[in-house]
Design a protein around this motif. Structure first.
Motif, mmCIF file in Angstrom:
data_model
loop_
_atom_site.group_PDB
_atom_site.id
_atom_site.type_symbol
_atom_site.label_atom_id
_atom_site.label_comp_id
_atom_site.label_asym_id
_atom_site.label_seq_id
_atom_site.Cartn_x
_atom_site.Cartn_y
_atom_site.Cartn_z
ATOM 1 N N GLU A 65 0.845 -1.182 0.000
ATOM 2 C CA GLU A 65 0.000 0.000 0.000
ATOM 3 C C GLU A 65 0.886 1.240 0.000
ATOM 4 O O GLU A 65 1.916 1.282 0.664
ATOM 5 N N ALA A 66 0.457 2.257 -0.740
ATOM 6 C CA ALA A 66 1.250 3.484 -0.822
ATOM 7 C C ALA A 66 0.337 4.696 -0.811
ATOM 8 O O ALA A 66 -0.645 4.751 -1.562
ATOM 9 N N SER A 67 0.660 5.652 0.048
ATOM 10 C CA SER A 67 -0.058 6.925 0.125
ATOM 11 C C SER A 67 0.928 8.053 -0.113
ATOM 12 O O SER A 67 2.142 7.836 -0.200
ATOM 13 N N ALA A 68 0.399 9.267 -0.200
ATOM 14 C CA ALA A 68 1.252 10.431 -0.452
ATOM 15 C C ALA A 68 2.387 10.496 0.562
ATOM 16 O O ALA A 68 2.168 10.392 1.762
ATOM 17 N N GLY A 69 3.603 10.614 0.059
ATOM 18 C CA GLY A 69 4.783 10.687 0.914
ATOM 19 C C GLY A 69 5.526 9.377 1.054
ATOM 20 O O GLY A 69 6.669 9.357 1.512
ATOM 21 N N ASP A 70 4.890 8.275 0.658
ATOM 22 C CA ASP A 70 5.556 6.974 0.741
ATOM 23 C C ASP A 70 6.555 6.806 -0.400
ATOM 24 O O ASP A 70 6.364 7.340 -1.503
ATOM 25 N N LEU A 71 7.611 6.049 -0.135
ATOM 26 C CA LEU A 71 8.603 5.699 -1.146
ATOM 27 C C LEU A 71 8.632 4.195 -1.303
ATOM 28 O O LEU A 71 8.583 3.460 -0.317
ATOM 29 N N LEU A 72 8.712 3.727 -2.551
ATOM 30 C CA LEU A 72 8.860 2.297 -2.816
ATOM 31 C C LEU A 72 10.111 2.085 -3.654
ATOM 32 O O LEU A 72 10.376 2.845 -4.597
ATOM 33 N N PHE A 73 10.867 1.050 -3.308
ATOM 34 C CA PHE A 73 12.109 0.737 -4.010
ATOM 35 C C PHE A 73 11.920 -0.568 -4.789
ATOM 36 O O PHE A 73 11.626 -1.606 -4.196
ATOM 37 N N VAL A 74 12.082 -0.485 -6.086
ATOM 38 C CA VAL A 74 11.898 -1.638 -6.960
ATOM 39 C C VAL A 74 13.280 -2.115 -7.412
ATOM 40 O O VAL A 74 13.993 -1.381 -8.108
ATOM 41 N N PRO A 75 13.686 -3.331 -7.027
ATOM 42 C CA PRO A 75 15.014 -3.819 -7.430
ATOM 43 C C PRO A 75 15.109 -4.004 -8.944
ATOM 44 O O PRO A 75 14.092 -4.175 -9.633
ATOM 45 N N ALA A 76 16.319 -3.984 -9.459
ATOM 46 C CA ALA A 76 16.528 -4.263 -10.878
ATOM 47 C C ALA A 76 16.011 -5.663 -11.199
ATOM 48 O O ALA A 76 16.285 -6.616 -10.477
ATOM 49 N N GLY A 77 15.234 -5.770 -12.264
ATOM 50 C CA GLY A 77 14.723 -7.061 -12.692
ATOM 51 C C GLY A 77 13.431 -7.489 -12.042
ATOM 52 O O GLY A 77 12.911 -8.570 -12.358
ATOM 53 N N ALA A 78 12.870 -6.678 -11.146
ATOM 54 C CA ALA A 78 11.644 -7.063 -10.437
ATOM 55 C C ALA A 78 10.411 -6.736 -11.275
ATOM 56 O O ALA A 78 10.295 -5.645 -11.853
ATOM 57 N N LEU A 79 9.474 -7.665 -11.333
ATOM 58 C CA LEU A 79 8.201 -7.437 -12.017
ATOM 59 C C LEU A 79 7.329 -6.566 -11.122
ATOM 60 O O LEU A 79 7.187 -6.842 -9.928
ATOM 61 N N HIS A 80 6.737 -5.497 -11.679
ATOM 62 C CA HIS A 80 5.930 -4.615 -10.848
ATOM 63 C C HIS A 80 4.757 -4.032 -11.632
ATOM 64 O O HIS A 80 4.799 -3.904 -12.859
#
Length: 297
Positions: A65-80
């Protein structure tokens, strides 16, 4: 994990000297469960900075879950993939960058200790840093400063963004790098022996140097040489040599009156047509464009 090639995002051509892009995504009048980020993967890292609304992103099949101000880190090669989580407008900035943005030209033991574990996949960043996490404030500030610089493109914005990302990963390392990497880093074997090799390449750009010859100079077989070289520089050996040659060619185009043919010969690309094609690959415009702009100023 290997994902289907048809889900691989074909990253738009970017300057290989500066492999980072900021994509601002806005969904107006969006409904709950609307798709806001299509299913894909790529070989680059991605950071998602939520600006408005609520969303649910799936990274390697795990929901966040992500709301305003949240950061998400997606690794190289990850399906998203991402979906709107409410009947509200949603906005986020996706920062896509290649690890070579942060690589050191010459081996650096401090870099190898604190930054390389994240870039080569030995250590993982947290998938999500919440808006209410006080420790995340510096990361958010650096990302938003960098987004502003990219979108306004004032003089030297590239240097500011690159500086910010080095600082960002230094701070991420301070907070999230496991102790085992700090207390006893896994040094890259033979890294010191690559320094004279790189100096040799820089001093003899016009001279051909095969992978086999370069590997012999650092006492490695070609297979292990290629793997180690890419870990140290973020580039394959051939890409690295071409990158140095094109940077030197760019300097000569701007500082001398040599013809394109003369410059091509000086950097080891005797064929002017091949040189033009190679230059355009790395700079996204032909060498003639440099001279044209110089004449118009």
């Amino acid at each position: 994990m290997t994902y289907p090639q048809d889900l691989r995002e074909k990253t738009p051509l970017w300057d290989s000297n500066y492999p980072i892009r900021f994509y601002r995504n806005r969904s107006r009048a969006a409904k709950k469960d609307d798709n806001i980020l299509y299913l894909h993967w790529h070989e680059h890292f991605e950071i998602i900075d939520m600006q408005a609304g609520k969303a649910q992103f799936h990274i390697d099949s795990r929901p966040y879950e992500a709301s305003a101000g949240d950061l998400l880190f997606v690794p190289a090669g990850a399906l998203h993939v991402g979906y709107n989580a409410s009947d509200e407008d949603v906005e986020f900035v996706a920062v896509v960058f290649n690890a070579s943005l942060l690589r050191m030209l010459h081996p650096d033991p401090v870099y190898e200790r604190y930054m390389l574990p994240f870039l080569d996949g030995r250590a993982q960043l947290p998938a999500r840093i919440g808006a209410n996490d006080e420790q995340g404030a510096p990361f958010r500030r650096l990302l938003r400063e960098s987004t502003y610089e990219f979108e306004h493109a004032a003089a030297a914005y590239e240097l500011i963004i690159k500086h910010n990302f080095h600082l960002l990963f230094a701070l991420l390392s301070r907070q999230f790098l496991p102790d085992k990497f700090v207390d006893k880093p896994a040094p890259l074997r033979h890294s010191e022996s690559f320094k004279p090799l790189i100096q040799h390449i820089e001093a003899h750009l016009a001279e051909p140097l095969s992978v086999e010859q370069a590997a012999k100079m650092v006492n490695l077989n070609p297979y292990h040489f290629c793997k180690t070289f890419k870990k140290l520089t973020g580039r394959t050996f051939v890409d690295f040599v071409n990158w140095l040659r094109i940077n030197e060619a760019d300097r000569l185009l701007r500082e001398t009156e040599w013809t394109v043919t003369e410059i091509a010969e000086n950097i080891g690309c005797g064929n002017a047509n091949y040189f033009t094609k190679l230059y355009k690959k790395y700079k996204s415009y032909p060498p003639s464009e440099v001279r044209r702009k110089l004449l118009s100023t």
